[in-house]
Scaffold this motif. Sequence first.
Motif, mmCIF file in Angstrom:
data_model
loop_
_atom_site.group_PDB
_atom_site.id
_atom_site.type_symbol
_atom_site.label_atom_id
_atom_site.label_comp_id
_atom_site.label_asym_id
_atom_site.label_seq_id
_atom_site.Cartn_x
_atom_site.Cartn_y
_atom_site.Cartn_z
ATOM 1 N N PHE A 35 0.799 -1.223 0.000
ATOM 2 C CA PHE A 35 0.000 0.000 0.000
ATOM 3 C C PHE A 35 0.834 1.277 0.000
ATOM 4 N N PHE A 36 2.170 1.113 0.057
ATOM 5 C CA PHE A 36 3.065 2.274 0.069
ATOM 6 C C PHE A 36 3.051 2.971 -1.281
ATOM 7 N N GLN A 37 2.887 4.279 -1.270
ATOM 8 C CA GLN A 37 2.966 5.092 -2.475
ATOM 9 C C GLN A 37 4.338 5.761 -2.552
ATOM 10 N N LEU A 50 0.311 6.417 1.807
ATOM 11 C CA LEU A 50 -0.262 5.085 1.678
ATOM 12 C C LEU A 50 -1.624 5.169 1.008
ATOM 13 N N LEU A 51 -1.984 4.101 0.328
ATOM 14 C CA LEU A 51 -3.315 3.955 -0.248
ATOM 15 C C LEU A 51 -3.910 2.701 0.400
ATOM 16 N N LYS A 61 -6.622 7.473 0.966
ATOM 17 C CA LYS A 61 -5.301 8.032 0.688
ATOM 18 C C LYS A 61 -4.852 8.807 1.914
ATOM 19 N N VAL A 62 -3.783 8.337 2.555
ATOM 20 C CA VAL A 62 -3.313 8.994 3.771
ATOM 21 C C VAL A 62 -1.822 9.291 3.689
ATOM 22 N N GLN A 63 -1.437 10.302 4.451
ATOM 23 C CA GLN A 63 -0.022 10.585 4.650
ATOM 24 C C GLN A 63 0.224 10.498 6.145
#
Length: 124
Positions: A35-37, A50-51, A61-63
Amino acid sequence: MEDNDVDSPGQDLNSIQKAIRNLEIGQLKKKYSAFFQSTAEKDLNTLIDLLLPLEDKEDLKVQLVIPYNYPDTQCTLQIRNGNMTTETKSDIQAAFEDYEWHQMRHKTLVQQLDWLTAHFNNLK
């Protein structure tokens, strides 16, 4: 010689913080690698985008913002979904960062993201 002795407790604390931080980031990367972007190292923190898949919902969608002095300072969350209202984002971020929830005992980064994905539907 005495100057070194005075500095060493702080250096030890920083190295312990750094070791915990690096260990937990490593655990997070291992469990959530799919899930790492992106990951970015800044002067004062690490930013991990991350997604996260959610049941019956659009991906989240988080940071994750992990301060340099984590775990003494807790990490924070920024929600990046464009289709959510500012109020919804704020409510979810506030629940994630709730002081009492973290004070029960230390939560690892993996535990924090696990909590977010498990409780997301109740936070909206």
